[in-house]
Scaffold this motif. Structure first.
Motif, PDB file in Angstrom:
ATOM      1  N   TYR A 343       0.863  -1.190   0.000  1.00  0.00           N
ATOM      2  CA  TYR A 343       0.000   0.000   0.000  1.00  0.00           C
ATOM      3  C   TYR A 343       0.900   1.240   0.000  1.00  0.00           C
ATOM      4  O   TYR A 343       1.994   1.226   0.568  1.00  0.00           O
ATOM      5  N   PRO A 344       0.454   2.315  -0.650  1.00  0.00           N
ATOM      6  CA  PRO A 344       1.252   3.548  -0.663  1.00  0.00           C
ATOM      7  C   PRO A 344       1.062   4.328   0.622  1.00  0.00           C
ATOM      8  O   PRO A 344      -0.005   4.305   1.236  1.00  0.00           O
ATOM      9  N   GLU A 345       2.113   5.013   1.042  1.00  0.00           N
ATOM     10  CA  GLU A 345       2.038   5.875   2.221  1.00  0.00           C
ATOM     11  C   GLU A 345       2.307   7.317   1.805  1.00  0.00           C
ATOM     12  O   GLU A 345       2.995   7.575   0.819  1.00  0.00           O
ATOM     13  N   TYR A 346       1.780   8.252   2.591  1.00  0.00           N
ATOM     14  CA  TYR A 346       1.930   9.675   2.292  1.00  0.00           C
ATOM     15  C   TYR A 346       2.339  10.424   3.543  1.00  0.00           C
ATOM     16  O   TYR A 346       2.160   9.953   4.665  1.00  0.00           O
ATOM     17  N   ARG A 347       2.902  11.600   3.332  1.00  0.00           N
ATOM     18  CA  ARG A 347       3.265  12.465   4.448  1.00  0.00           C
ATOM     19  C   ARG A 347       3.002  13.925   4.046  1.00  0.00           C
ATOM     20  O   ARG A 347       2.704  14.225   2.903  1.00  0.00           O
ATOM     21  N   TYR A 348       3.138  14.833   5.022  1.00  0.00           N
ATOM     22  CA  TYR A 348       2.893  16.252   4.793  1.00  0.00           C
ATOM     23  C   TYR A 348       4.208  17.034   4.900  1.00  0.00           C
ATOM     24  O   TYR A 348       5.259  16.501   5.232  1.00  0.00           O
ATOM     25  N   MET A 353       9.897  20.659  -4.725  1.00  0.00           N
ATOM     26  CA  MET A 353       9.073  21.261  -5.771  1.00  0.00           C
ATOM     27  C   MET A 353       8.562  20.227  -6.762  1.00  0.00           C
ATOM     28  O   MET A 353       7.616  20.463  -7.494  1.00  0.00           O
ATOM     29  N   MET A 354       9.216  19.042  -6.765  1.00  0.00           N
ATOM     30  CA  MET A 354       8.761  18.011  -7.699  1.00  0.00           C
ATOM     31  C   MET A 354       7.611  17.216  -7.108  1.00  0.00           C
ATOM     32  O   MET A 354       7.071  16.326  -7.762  1.00  0.00           O
ATOM     33  N   GLY A 355       7.258  17.503  -5.853  1.00  0.00           N
ATOM     34  CA  GLY A 355       6.065  16.914  -5.269  1.00  0.00           C
ATOM     35  C   GLY A 355       6.113  15.412  -5.105  1.00  0.00           C
ATOM     36  O   GLY A 355       5.103  14.754  -4.964  1.00  0.00           O
ATOM     37  N   GLY A 356       7.300  14.835  -5.097  1.00  0.00           N
ATOM     38  CA  GLY A 356       7.407  13.403  -4.881  1.00  0.00           C
ATOM     39  C   GLY A 356       7.158  12.575  -6.112  1.00  0.00           C
ATOM     40  O   GLY A 356       7.231  11.357  -6.065  1.00  0.00           O
ATOM     41  N   PHE A 357       6.848  13.196  -7.257  1.00  0.00           N
ATOM     42  CA  PHE A 357       6.516  12.402  -8.431  1.00  0.00           C
ATOM     43  C   PHE A 357       7.557  12.510  -9.530  1.00  0.00           C
ATOM     44  O   PHE A 357       7.430  11.882 -10.549  1.00  0.00           O
ATOM     45  N   TYR A 385      -3.863  13.295  -1.504  1.00  0.00           N
ATOM     46  CA  TYR A 385      -4.850  14.370  -1.503  1.00  0.00           C
ATOM     47  C   TYR A 385      -4.222  15.655  -0.972  1.00  0.00           C
ATOM     48  O   TYR A 385      -3.380  15.643  -0.073  1.00  0.00           O
ATOM     49  N   ASN A 386      -4.676  16.787  -1.516  1.00  0.00           N
ATOM     50  CA  ASN A 386      -4.280  18.109  -1.043  1.00  0.00           C
ATOM     51  C   ASN A 386      -2.759  18.216  -0.925  1.00  0.00           C
ATOM     52  O   ASN A 386      -2.052  18.115  -1.904  1.00  0.00           O
ATOM     53  N   GLN A 387      -2.259  18.406   0.303  1.00  0.00           N
ATOM     54  CA  GLN A 387      -0.828  18.604   0.512  1.00  0.00           C
ATOM     55  C   GLN A 387      -0.094  17.299   0.825  1.00  0.00           C
ATOM     56  O   GLN A 387       1.056  17.327   1.242  1.00  0.00           O
ATOM     57  N   GLN A 388      -0.733  16.172   0.619  1.00  0.00           N
ATOM     58  CA  GLN A 388      -0.066  14.898   0.891  1.00  0.00           C
ATOM     59  C   GLN A 388       1.010  14.625  -0.156  1.00  0.00           C
ATOM     60  O   GLN A 388       0.814  14.851  -1.341  1.00  0.00           O
ATOM     61  N   ILE A 389       2.137  14.120   0.314  1.00  0.00           N
ATOM     62  CA  ILE A 389       3.271  13.794  -0.541  1.00  0.00           C
ATOM     63  C   ILE A 389       3.532  12.294  -0.445  1.00  0.00           C
ATOM     64  O   ILE A 389       3.562  11.717   0.648  1.00  0.00           O
ATOM     65  N   PHE A 390       3.719  11.663  -1.578  1.00  0.00           N
ATOM     66  CA  PHE A 390       4.003  10.236  -1.604  1.00  0.00           C
ATOM     67  C   PHE A 390       5.268   9.940  -0.798  1.00  0.00           C
ATOM     68  O   PHE A 390       6.289  10.613  -0.950  1.00  0.00           O
ATOM     69  N   ASP A 391       5.208   8.907   0.049  1.00  0.00           N
ATOM     70  CA  ASP A 391       6.325   8.596   0.954  1.00  0.00           C
ATOM     71  C   ASP A 391       6.716   7.122   0.892  1.00  0.00           C
ATOM     72  O   ASP A 391       7.214   6.567   1.865  1.00  0.00           O
ATOM     73  N   GLY A 392       6.462   6.485  -0.232  1.00  0.00           N
ATOM     74  CA  GLY A 392       6.937   5.118  -0.402  1.00  0.00           C
ATOM     75  C   GLY A 392       5.841   4.070  -0.304  1.00  0.00           C
ATOM     76  O   GLY A 392       4.704   4.342   0.076  1.00  0.00           O
ATOM     77  N   PHE A 393       6.232   2.847  -0.670  1.00  0.00           N
ATOM     78  CA  PHE A 393       5.326   1.703  -0.605  1.00  0.00           C
ATOM     79  C   PHE A 393       5.718   0.809   0.564  1.00  0.00           C
ATOM     80  O   PHE A 393       6.897   0.493   0.753  1.00  0.00           O
ATOM     81  N   THR A 394       4.738   0.380   1.337  1.00  0.00           N
ATOM     82  CA  THR A 394       4.954  -0.589   2.408  1.00  0.00           C
ATOM     83  C   THR A 394       4.420  -1.944   1.959  1.00  0.00           C
ATOM     84  O   THR A 394       3.277  -2.050   1.518  1.00  0.00           O
ATOM     85  N   LYS A 421       9.818  -1.368   3.293  1.00  0.00           N
ATOM     86  CA  LYS A 421       9.324  -0.171   2.626  1.00  0.00           C
ATOM     87  C   LYS A 421      10.278   0.194   1.502  1.00  0.00           C
ATOM     88  O   LYS A 421      11.492   0.048   1.628  1.00  0.00           O
ATOM     89  N   SER A 422       9.729   0.676   0.383  1.00  0.00           N
ATOM     90  CA  SER A 422      10.546   1.027  -0.773  1.00  0.00           C
ATOM     91  C   SER A 422       9.931   2.218  -1.478  1.00  0.00           C
ATOM     92  O   SER A 422       8.710   2.337  -1.565  1.00  0.00           O
ATOM     93  N   MET A 423      10.786   3.102  -2.005  1.00  0.00           N
ATOM     94  CA  MET A 423      10.288   4.257  -2.741  1.00  0.00           C
ATOM     95  C   MET A 423       9.904   3.895  -4.167  1.00  0.00           C
ATOM     96  O   MET A 423       9.192   4.652  -4.827  1.00  0.00           O
ATOM     97  N   ASP A 424      10.390   2.783  -4.664  1.00  0.00           N
ATOM     98  CA  ASP A 424       9.989   2.334  -5.998  1.00  0.00           C
ATOM     99  C   ASP A 424       9.322   0.981  -5.874  1.00  0.00           C
ATOM    100  O   ASP A 424       9.724   0.142  -5.070  1.00  0.00           O
ATOM    101  N   LEU A 425       8.278   0.779  -6.651  1.00  0.00           N
ATOM    102  CA  LEU A 425       7.502  -0.449  -6.572  1.00  0.00           C
ATOM    103  C   LEU A 425       8.129  -1.497  -7.484  1.00  0.00           C
ATOM    104  O   LEU A 425       8.101  -1.375  -8.706  1.00  0.00           O
ATOM    105  N   ARG A 426       8.708  -2.519  -6.891  1.00  0.00           N
ATOM    106  CA  ARG A 426       9.331  -3.585  -7.662  1.00  0.00           C
ATOM    107  C   ARG A 426       9.287  -4.875  -6.864  1.00  0.00           C
ATOM    108  O   ARG A 426       9.008  -4.862  -5.662  1.00  0.00           O
ATOM    109  N   GLU A 427       9.552  -5.961  -7.534  1.00  0.00           N
ATOM    110  CA  GLU A 427       9.468  -7.273  -6.900  1.00  0.00           C
ATOM    111  C   GLU A 427      10.537  -7.419  -5.822  1.00  0.00           C
ATOM    112  O   GLU A 427      11.722  -7.226  -6.079  1.00  0.00           O
TER     113      GLU A 427
END
Length: 524
Positions: A343-348, A353-357, A385-394, A421-427
């Protein structure tokens, strides 16, 4: 004399069986090497099986370096090459013959591709132009053919380039309904590139799978339509022979899907012979024996009561999981399916400036990395949502299932992830099968190797933890910042990562603090 011979034969057979069991149950480091890390030095690892392993780095902005080590972790050669100073390393692709390195910059149309001939050790460099603001999600090579998938203004694009002629074209991907490119995989056995599209219309989604030849020509296309109540959320195509194709993936209830949520209910498998779909079978996770083992005992009991109550009323408990599905493994007229729940996790409060993406937000040791297709895929809704920033996959757990040739579930098993936990989704999980019916599940976490041996739905050896030792007396690993493991060849695995180590009483080379990148050959 004959009885003594029989006893000797039995003893020898017992010792052989015991040794085989011992080899499957234990692991040991055969050789470990370390490369010092200083400043922004970092390495990317490309295992080559029995041919060895490549290490890729950028010593400075205008230079790349490739080192080859053999299967005994002895360095064979090292090559430096020039690269445009404003380009970063993105990713690599290995087709079994050569490794292709991809360099570019954020949302640029300019790409440099370096072909590394892994035997003699020489490189060829190609420069290509694609589309403006192209956001790449996949990079695969087949010979001198390059397939790149991505997004342009939120529309999926599949680009084909023949490096020998520098010709680039956009392959037709127009399919009625909004669609996203799910997977791009190289089939070296049939010399094809398989691409799966998720095509969404309303809340229902189907899977369209296409196979392309090395020339970029369409070889075949198949489509899997869901039953009325379902949506197909992901798909992977496997060509078994000239006429038989298998598509596997996840499905969910149609009324559980939205523009921001993809709720997986279970796995499906579809068999296509020629142009005809022979069957599509759906397997809800509520029918699995071990899917919910990642929960504690109280949570499992509560889940089982809810499932039982729904089934008694003729319904299925609706679930909401995300799974990363591996390639299918044909085995004795059966199919072994492996998938990892995440599942993806988010933080504030992130000022990036790249917004995590962007390329810089995915935790790669250097360079950009690929855009993550799960973040840009409308079926996965990973933007927050809103100001949430992607923070990796658990990752929570991985499942292994055995499906017979008619698509029926034979058995299932699972392994729990320990806060991976990983910032990139891979096997993350590696599965190795043995002739006695055992399967070994292996993953790496915090520098240690964790494994589980199963036989069908039974557990032979549970939650085995193998420390990733430095083999230097007095060493203490203070931090493992990155670590990974891959099945290498025969009974060997290759582990690698970055560590901070201290040693108060070592020799002049090991005494004090050191930051290293390590390669560790492990017999298991």
């Amino acid at each position: 004399m004959i009885p003594n011979k029989n006893r000797g034969l039995k003893a020898t057979l017992f010792l052989f069986v015991f040794a085989l069991m011992y080899v499957q149950a234990t692991a040991q480091s055969v050789k470990r090497i370390e490369l010092p890390l200083s400043g922004n030095t970092a390495y990317q690892t490309v295992p080559l099986g029995e041919k060895g392993v490549l290490l890729i780095s950028k010593p400075d902005r205008g230079t790349f370096n490739v080192q080859k080590y053999d299967a005994n972790l002895e360095r064979v050669w090292s090559i430096d090459g020039p690269i445009e100073s404003n380009l970063d390393y993105v990713t690599s692709s290995y087709d079994g013959q050569a490794v292709f390195l991809l360099f570019s910059k954020y949302r640029s149309s300019l790409y440099q591709i370096v072909k590394v001939n892994v035997g003699p050790g020489f490189v060829e460099t190609f420069t290509i132009n694609t589309l403006d603001r192209f956001e790449i999600t996949d990079f695969k090579t087949l010979g001198y053919a390059v397939f790149m998938a991505g997004m342009v203004r939120n529309e999926p694009v599949l680009i084909y380039t023949q490096l020998t002629t520098a010709q680039t074209k956009v392959l037709p991907s127009a399919i009625k309904g909004s669609n996203a490119i799910q997977t791009v995989e190289v089939d070296t056995a049939h010399h094809l590139v398989n691409v799966c599209f998720a095509v969404k219309k309303g809340r229902q989604t189907k899977i369209v799978a296409r196979s392309y030849e090395e020339t970029g020509e369409l070889y075949t296309q198949v489509s899997v339509d869901p039953e009325d109540d379902f949506s197909l959320l992901s798909g992977r195509l496997q060509v078994l022979n000239d006429s038989v194709r298998i598509i596997i993936g996840t499905y969910g209830y149609r009324n559980m899907q939205s523009s921001s949520t993809a709720a997986s209910q279970g796995l499906y498998i579809s068999k296509i012979v020629g142009e005809e779909t022979v069957f599509t079978k759906y397997h809800s996770f509520t029918d699995f024996k071990n899917f919910f083992n990642f929960m504690n005992e109280r949570q499992q009991e509560k889940m089982e009561r809810r499932i039982r109550k729904k089934k008694e009323s003729g319904e299925d408990l609706k679930l909401n999981y995300r799974l990363l599905v591996h390639d299918i493994v044909p085995k004795d007229n059966h199919y072994l399916l492996v998938a990892e729940a995440f599942y993806p996790e988010y933080r504030y409060n992130n000022n990036n400036m790249m917004g995590g993406f962007g390329y810089g937000g995915f935790g790669y040791p250097f360079g950009m990395g690929l855009y993550n297709p799960y973040l840009w895929n409308p079926m996965y809704g990973g933007r927050g949502y809103n100001q949430q920033i992607f923070d990796g996959f658990t990752y929570t757990h991985a499942i292994v299932t055995d499906i017979d040739q008619n698509g029926n579930l034979v058995w299932d098993n699972s392994i729990n992830f320990d806060h991976v936990k990983s910032m990139d989704l891979r096997e993350k999980i590696r599965v190795q099968t043995f002739s006695n019916g055992n399967s070994r599940l292996v993953y790496s976490h915090n520098g240690a190797i964790r494994s589980k041996i199963i036989k069908g739905d039974q557990v032979i050896d549970s939650d085995h933890v193998i420390p990733n030792e430095t083999n230097v007396e007095g060493d203490k690993v203070r931090k493992t910042s990155t670590d990974d493991i891959d099945y290498w060849y025969n009974n060997f695995y290759l582990a690698w990562g970055e560590q901070r180590i201290i040693n108060a009483a070592g020799d002049p080379q090991t005494r004090g603090r050191r930051n290293v990148f390590y390669l560790n050959k492990i017999a298991y």
